[in-house]
Design an enzyme around this catalytic site. Structure first.
Site, short mmCIF file in Angstrom:
data_model
loop_
_atom_site.label_atom_id
_atom_site.label_comp_id
_atom_site.label_asym_id
_atom_site.label_seq_id
_atom_site.Cartn_x
_atom_site.Cartn_y
_atom_site.Cartn_z
N ASN A 197 -17.83 -3.00 -11.95
CA ASN A 197 -17.42 -2.14 -10.83
C ASN A 197 -18.17 -0.83 -10.99
O ASN A 197 -17.85 -0.02 -11.86
CB ASN A 197 -15.90 -1.93 -10.86
CG ASN A 197 -15.40 -1.10 -9.69
OD1 ASN A 197 -16.18 -0.52 -8.94
ND2 ASN A 197 -14.09 -1.02 -9.54
N ARG A 227 -17.96 -5.82 -7.78
CA ARG A 227 -17.16 -5.30 -6.67
C ARG A 227 -18.11 -4.69 -5.64
O ARG A 227 -18.85 -3.76 -5.94
CB ARG A 227 -16.17 -4.25 -7.16
CG ARG A 227 -15.34 -3.64 -6.03
CD ARG A 227 -14.41 -2.57 -6.54
NE ARG A 227 -13.66 -1.95 -5.46
CZ ARG A 227 -13.60 -0.64 -5.25
NH1 ARG A 227 -14.26 0.19 -6.03
NH2 ARG A 227 -12.89 -0.16 -4.25
N HIS A 242 -9.73 -1.95 -0.38
CA HIS A 242 -8.88 -2.20 -1.55
C HIS A 242 -8.38 -3.65 -1.56
O HIS A 242 -7.33 -3.95 -2.12
CB HIS A 242 -7.70 -1.23 -1.61
CG HIS A 242 -8.09 0.18 -1.88
ND1 HIS A 242 -7.57 1.26 -1.18
CD2 HIS A 242 -8.99 0.72 -2.73
CE1 HIS A 242 -8.10 2.38 -1.60
NE2 HIS A 242 -8.98 2.08 -2.55
N ARG A 292 -11.17 12.70 -0.26
CA ARG A 292 -11.40 12.28 1.12
C ARG A 292 -10.24 12.74 2.01
O ARG A 292 -9.09 12.72 1.60
CB ARG A 292 -11.53 10.76 1.18
CG ARG A 292 -12.91 10.25 0.76
CD ARG A 292 -12.93 8.74 0.69
NE ARG A 292 -12.66 8.27 -0.67
CZ ARG A 292 -12.48 7.00 -1.00
NH1 ARG A 292 -12.51 6.07 -0.06
NH2 ARG A 292 -12.27 6.65 -2.25
N GLU A 297 -8.02 -5.43 -10.47
CA GLU A 297 -9.14 -5.87 -9.64
C GLU A 297 -10.18 -6.64 -10.45
O GLU A 297 -10.79 -7.58 -9.94
CB GLU A 297 -9.77 -4.65 -8.96
CG GLU A 297 -8.86 -3.96 -7.97
CD GLU A 297 -9.30 -2.55 -7.64
OE1 GLU A 297 -9.53 -2.27 -6.44
OE2 GLU A 297 -9.43 -1.73 -8.57
#
Length: 405
Positions: free
Chosen positions: A7, A96, A184, A245, A383
């Site tokens: 990732n 990812r 996600h 963000r 993940e």
């Protein structure tokens, strides 16, 4: 069979080495984590670091792994360490990749053609997509015989109904793929598969909202363990305020910044992605841990806005579901920030969710009292394991096809 998962971010690379066992059917538990680690501070001289742990989280000797000043250097160091440490050959490497666009709704084995097509999506996820694709290119050149699997964060949401995915824009733009994709997905995919390990029987199939709260943050509504609505849309900028963000803002505000304030599109992009969110509101940090430790009123204001927006969007997704049965918190903030969970749950009391404060402070899996009409839970996400599972599935199918031929 050994599986590497990667990732890659703008200044970091997370990695994990898994061993897949020959069990049928293949479950998430059939994957054994051997080692995991991360390079951090890449490109920030004096701040570069590398960490390596075993499956129990114990620090391991780096044995040749060194802090790196570039992503390519970090990948070369990692692969050289694996080879020198005699961990055995890698059968497949999973990556990812944040955006799969409209065409990629399941993991794929990446070819040069696919790599070019995925690169065309860079503008939809400028903070993530280029960094997710770069390691694939690097490792394809170094290990052409090893399969590189792209696992997409958008794929889990691909079956959402059109009413949840479409903007009220001219039809020709919708047909071009200007729709809500959601992100996600690897985290939500994993949570959907482990719900039965935590929730009461049949509860996992009902109306569930999962709050993935980390440096990036979003919510997903699950019905029968499938995504039916999410807070992120065309890009990973929409929805909740995040570390840096902004989350959703009035599109007219963007036009105002360009037309009236004289900002360039690039300046607006930088502001919305890197200078807003918790960092922008507080003026202190985008890290929830630092804000919780601060006595500054700006820190409290940022956290209050964060919790308010999460609770408000939970209400929106509850409307999409027609109610709510279970609320799940996951990811770094969701799993560890008891204060944030407390504030969110209290603002969702009207939905029937209650909080067991002592259980919440302990970061227990169940943080609601037994008589709460809506259950509240803390479930760790993984993940990397989800990516490794997809890689193992791919290799099994490949092996079966090769045997048949």
């Amino acid at each position: 069979m050994q599986i590497m998962v990667i990732n890659s971010g703008s200044s970091s690379i997370k990695f994990g080495l898994y061993l897949a066992h020959n069990e049928a059917p293949l479950t998430l538990d059939a994957l054994t984590l051997k080692v995991e680690g991360h390079f951090s501070g890449i490109g920030s001289r004096g701040r570069e670091a590398v960490h390596l742990n075993d499956a129990q989280g114990n620090d391991l000797s780096l044995n040749g792994l060194a802090p790196s000043t570039s992503h390519g250097e970090a990948l070369s160091s990692l692969m050289a360490w694996l080879e020198a440490d005699k961990n055995g050959s890698i059968a497949v490497i999973g990556h990812r990749v944040v955006h799969g666009g409209r065409d990629y709704q399941a993991p794929i084995k990446v070819t040069a053609e696919y790599l070019d097509a995925l690169g065309e999506l860079n503008s939809l996820a400028p903070l993530h997509q280029p960094h997710g694709l770069a390691p694939i290119m690097h490792l394809m050149q170094r290990y052409p015989e090893v399969a590189q699997i792209a696992c997409f964060d958008t794929a889990f949401h691909a079956e959402q109904p059109n009413v949840a995915r479409h903007f009220a824009l001219p039809r020709e733009l919708t047909q071009k793929g200007l729709i809500r994709y959601g992100f996600h997905g690897l985290s939500y995919d994993y949570i959907s598969r482990v719900l039965d390990n935590y929730l009461p029987e049949e509860a996992s199939k009902k109306r569930v909202i999962v709050a993935h709260l980390g440096n990036g943050a979003s919510l997903c509504a699950l019905q029968n363990k499938r995504s039916v609505a999410s807070t992120m849309g065309f890009t990973a900028l929409e929805g909740l305020p995040m570390g840096t963000r902004s989350g959703s803002v009035d599109p007219g505000l963007v036009l105002h910044l360009i037309q009236q304030e004289g900002m360039t599109p690039e300046e607006v992009e930088t502001m919305l992605y890197k200078r807003s969110g918790l960092r922008g509101v507080s003026g202190i940090s985008g890290d929830v841990r630092e804000l919780l430790e601060s006595n500054a009123p700006e820190a409290e204001e940022a956290l209050s806005l964060y919790a308010y927006r999460i609770a408000r969007e939970i209400g929106s997704l509850a409307a999409a579901l027609g109610g709510l049965d279970q609320l799940i918190f996951t990811a770094g903030v969701g799993e560890n920030a008891a204060y944030v969970r407390d504030q969110v749950v209290r603002q969702c009391a009207w939905l029937g969710v209650a909080l067991d404060s002592e259980a919440n402070d302990r970061n227990s899996h169940c943080i609601s009292p037994a008589d709460s009409p809506v259950g509240a839970w803390v479930i760790p996400t993984d993940e990397a394991r989800m990516m490794a599972w997809y890689c193992a599935q791919f290799m099994r199918q490949y092996s079966t096809q090769s045997t048949a031929q």
